[in-house]
Design an enzyme around this catalytic site. Sequence first.
Site, PDB file in Angstrom:
ATOM      1  N   ALA A   1       5.563  -2.868  -0.664  1.00 20.37           N
ATOM      2  CA  ALA A   1       6.497  -2.065  -1.697  1.00 20.37           C
ATOM      3  C   ALA A   1       6.214  -0.512  -1.960  1.00 20.37           C
ATOM      4  O   ALA A   1       4.981  -0.218  -1.616  1.00 20.37           O
ATOM      5  CB  ALA A   1       6.027  -2.939  -2.951  1.00 20.37           C
TER       6      ALA A   1
ATOM      7  N   LYS B   1       1.844  -6.711  -0.505  1.00 19.07           N
ATOM      8  CA  LYS B   1       0.985  -5.553  -0.396  1.00 19.07           C
ATOM      9  C   LYS B   1       1.922  -4.344  -1.414  1.00 19.07           C
ATOM     10  O   LYS B   1       2.614  -3.859  -0.873  1.00 19.07           O
ATOM     11  CB  LYS B   1       0.830  -5.023   0.908  1.00 19.07           C
TER      12      LYS B   1
ATOM     13  N   GLU C   1      -0.010   1.195  -2.763  1.00 11.38           N
ATOM     14  CA  GLU C   1      -1.391   1.473  -3.182  1.00 11.38           C
ATOM     15  C   GLU C   1      -1.717   2.754  -4.469  1.00 11.38           C
ATOM     16  O   GLU C   1      -2.613   3.003  -4.890  1.00 11.38           O
ATOM     17  CB  GLU C   1      -2.381   2.201  -2.079  1.00 11.38           C
TER      18      GLU C   1
ATOM     19  N   SER D   1      10.142   4.528   2.505  1.00 13.10           N
ATOM     20  CA  SER D   1      10.573   5.624   3.192  1.00 13.10           C
ATOM     21  C   SER D   1      11.281   5.379   4.467  1.00 13.10           C
ATOM     22  O   SER D   1      10.952   4.263   4.942  1.00 13.10           O
ATOM     23  CB  SER D   1       9.704   6.771   3.300  1.00 13.10           C
TER      24      SER D   1
ATOM     25  N   CYS E   1      15.553   5.623  -5.511  1.00 12.34           N
ATOM     26  CA  CYS E   1      16.232   5.644  -4.356  1.00 12.34           C
ATOM     27  C   CYS E   1      17.939   5.773  -4.642  1.00 12.34           C
ATOM     28  O   CYS E   1      18.614   5.722  -3.752  1.00 12.34           O
ATOM     29  CB  CYS E   1      16.056   4.364  -3.410  1.00 12.34           C
TER      30      CYS E   1
ATOM     31  N   GLU F   1      15.830  13.913   2.254  1.00 10.49           N
ATOM     32  CA  GLU F   1      16.009  13.234   0.721  1.00 10.49           C
ATOM     33  C   GLU F   1      14.797  13.991  -0.152  1.00 10.49           C
ATOM     34  O   GLU F   1      13.464  13.823   0.302  1.00 10.49           O
ATOM     35  CB  GLU F   1      15.309  11.740   0.935  1.00 10.49           C
TER      36      GLU F   1
HETATM   37  P1  NAD Z   1       6.463   5.034   1.450  1.00 17.60           P
HETATM   38  O1  NAD Z   1       7.269   4.794   2.774  1.00 17.60           O
HETATM   39  O2  NAD Z   1       5.530   6.126   1.571  1.00 17.60           O
HETATM   40  O3  NAD Z   1       5.556   3.776   1.006  1.00 17.60           O
HETATM   41  C1  NAD Z   1       6.081   2.396   0.898  1.00 17.60           C
HETATM   42  C2  NAD Z   1       5.097   1.315   1.577  1.00 17.60           C
HETATM   43  O4  NAD Z   1       4.737   1.358   2.900  1.00 17.60           O
HETATM   44  C3  NAD Z   1       3.699   1.527   0.691  1.00 17.60           C
HETATM   45  O5  NAD Z   1       3.398   0.266   0.542  1.00 17.60           O
HETATM   46  C4  NAD Z   1       2.964   2.139   1.762  1.00 17.60           C
HETATM   47  O6  NAD Z   1       1.355   1.861   1.764  1.00 17.60           O
HETATM   48  C5  NAD Z   1       3.271   1.895   3.277  1.00 17.60           C
HETATM   49  N1  NAD Z   1       3.383   3.126   4.005  1.00 17.60           N
HETATM   50  C6  NAD Z   1       3.661   4.314   3.815  1.00 17.60           C
HETATM   51  N2  NAD Z   1       3.665   5.112   5.156  1.00 17.60           N
HETATM   52  C7  NAD Z   1       3.428   4.478   5.907  1.00 17.60           C
HETATM   53  C8  NAD Z   1       3.513   4.482   7.294  1.00 17.60           C
HETATM   54  N3  NAD Z   1       3.529   5.606   7.974  1.00 17.60           N
HETATM   55  N4  NAD Z   1       3.383   3.347   8.015  1.00 17.60           N
HETATM   56  C9  NAD Z   1       3.189   2.103   7.342  1.00 17.60           C
HETATM   57  N5  NAD Z   1       3.326   2.011   6.141  1.00 17.60           N
HETATM   58  C10 NAD Z   1       3.558   2.971   5.351  1.00 17.60           C
HETATM   59  O7  NAD Z   1       7.662   4.905   0.285  1.00 17.60           O
HETATM   60  P2  NAD Z   1       7.291   5.488  -1.183  1.00 17.60           P
HETATM   61  O8  NAD Z   1       6.884   7.063  -1.096  1.00 17.60           O
HETATM   62  O9  NAD Z   1       6.336   4.707  -1.715  1.00 17.60           O
HETATM   63  O10 NAD Z   1       8.612   5.270  -1.916  1.00 17.60           O
HETATM   64  C11 NAD Z   1       9.701   6.291  -1.815  1.00 17.60           C
HETATM   65  C12 NAD Z   1      10.795   6.081  -0.979  1.00 17.60           C
HETATM   66  O11 NAD Z   1      11.394   4.669  -1.080  1.00 17.60           O
HETATM   67  C13 NAD Z   1      12.142   6.950  -1.018  1.00 17.60           C
HETATM   68  O12 NAD Z   1      12.422   7.080   0.333  1.00 17.60           O
HETATM   69  C14 NAD Z   1      12.882   5.952  -1.533  1.00 17.60           C
HETATM   70  O13 NAD Z   1      14.323   6.294  -1.492  1.00 17.60           O
HETATM   71  C15 NAD Z   1      12.383   4.723  -0.994  1.00 17.60           C
HETATM   72  N6  NAD Z   1      13.238   3.422  -1.725  1.00 17.60           N
HETATM   73  C16 NAD Z   1      14.086   2.854  -1.359  1.00 17.60           C
HETATM   74  C17 NAD Z   1      14.888   1.753  -2.156  1.00 17.60           C
HETATM   75  C18 NAD Z   1      15.946   1.156  -1.677  1.00 17.60           C
HETATM   76  O14 NAD Z   1      16.151  -0.034  -2.170  1.00 17.60           O
HETATM   77  N7  NAD Z   1      16.654   1.428  -0.567  1.00 17.60           N
HETATM   78  C19 NAD Z   1      14.200   1.674  -3.535  1.00 17.60           C
HETATM   79  C20 NAD Z   1      13.153   2.249  -3.740  1.00 17.60           C
HETATM   80  C21 NAD Z   1      12.604   3.178  -2.984  1.00 17.60           C
END
Ligand code: NAD
Length: 519
Positions: A170, A196, A199, A249, A304, A404
């Site tokens: 998430a 998960k 964090e 992301s 998002c 974004e």
């Molecule tokens: P993020 O990708 O940084 O983190 C999401 C999850 O992935 C976390 O649990 C994190 O620990 C893990 N993670 C982060 N970087 C990683 C990597 N390089 N490799 C593997 N795992 C990794 O996202 P965020 O900053 O927590 O959330 C914001 C993003 O989520 C924005 O881009 C937003 O548009 C998107 N989002 C999309 C929706 C949708 O339904 N389309 C909904 C909410 C948020």
Amino acid sequence: GIIRSLWKRKVPVQVGRMYYSSSPATTKLFIDGKFVESKSSEWLDIHNPATNEVIAKVPKATQEEMLAAVDSCSRAYRSWSETSILTRQQIFLRYQQLIKDNIKELAKSITLEQGKTLADAEGDVFRGLQVVEHTCSITSLMLGETLPSITRDMDTYTYRLPLGVCAGIAPFNFPAMIPLWMFPMGLVCGNTYLLKPSERVPGCTMLLAKMLQDAGAPDGTLNIIHGQHAAVDFICEHPAIRAISFVGSNQAGEYIYEKGSKNGKRVQSNMGAKNHGVVMPDANKENTLNQLVGAAFGAAGQRCMALSTAILVGEARDWLPELVERAKALRVNAGDQPGADVGPLISPQAKERVGSLIQSGVDEGASLLLDGRNVQVKGYENGNFVGPTILSNVSVNMKCYTEEIFGPVLVVLEADSLDDAIDMVNKNPYGNGTAIFTTNGATARKYTHQVDVGQIGVNVPIPVPLPMFSFTGSRGSFRGDTNFYGKQGIQFYTQIKTVTSQWKEEDATLKTPAVTMPT
Ligand code: NAD
């Protein structure tokens, strides 16, 4: 048995401050029905985004702990998948009530860790709660199909059955809603679940886990691990995990989609967005400007489905000064302060990034009509605040348009006609959400049919579908072929078994082997 003992418990459950204390508390793992302290030597700080004070710590779970969590899921699956569907339904009926009874407590934990306003945090819980409410219809949602008499004495029918152990990863921006898109759907179908959380905001998920346990979910049905890349890799690689739901992301989502798929798992991956609000000159001006401002700056733009891009068509261009006035009137403050409209961003790094994207717009020739970079919030000088910001004269090749931003920044483009606006939206790689503001039905219909975006609002700025539908983001905003929640969510978390059965009368018994393909 489970259900009867449930009704003896006190409502609401006592969950408040369980995982926080005055010194930074440690976030527990949830393994096999127990909230346990991690033995990890690696811990991350969780900050209050309004002050940057450390409020808790979260472990990077060790390999041993992650294995224990998935093993617990595997063991629990044997009995949970055979539990009657009525029992599962009763647990979720109970669960939705517990969430409702504790909505304020959950919202407080969200505001503390994520920063959004309390009212918005309640909305975060509420939209997740709706998915839990929908899971209570599982007795209809999981129905299979039947076709009698496909040939003489022969009937065919299908069962929808669970997959096994499923996992969810998430993001930080909806600490309640998005975990609630994931594990309730997975569990109600008879799967067990490894989650998960982000964090950066694990606290709310831990409260939700406690409530699920209090609702009667047996030990091991939900396990929670914490961490970053190692935990994500573990999920993508462990052979017992059959399906992964990811929201976050593009960088992480594309990686997880590829790695998970390569290892034979089902993956649904909801990712980033650039959502356009198309404003037609015939729109109801008052309504449109208020909707646009709310959807661009609400949750400090960290949604998002935020309407982060406006396309003003024709004479709607003249509405820009009024748009700026309304954005200026929003109150930037800590999320728990009365009257706050816009809270802080999640981290100093996010603030820095948003600031540099605003600057890139200026450097590339956009007009900065409203600059929120130097906003001061009294009493919260160390918070990650950025005030509402509007960039106009933006063109499609500028970085502030192609990336974004995920902050309270509205970029404004202009178009001469509806066709030009549609063309612009369709050339953008993302396909999460969009909205058109108009009083003309034919304009709305044309937009809805021609725009290549998964979720469309007609005079509705944030068209997130209710859970009887599905969250249908598309193109660059989604990987996979089955969306979150609704019918598609049930499809994602189940597999179909097709049974062909023949019951013949005695005298019709086959007398010799049938060696040709049955027709
Ligand atoms: P993020 O990708 O940084 O983190 C999401 C999850 O992935 C976390 O649990 C994190 O620990 C893990 N993670 C982060 N970087 C990683 C990597 N390089 N490799 C593997 N795992 C990794 O996202 P965020 O900053 O927590 O959330 C914001 C993003 O989520 C924005 O881009 C937003 O548009 C998107 N989002 C999309 C929706 C949708 O339904 N389309 C909904 C909410 C948020």
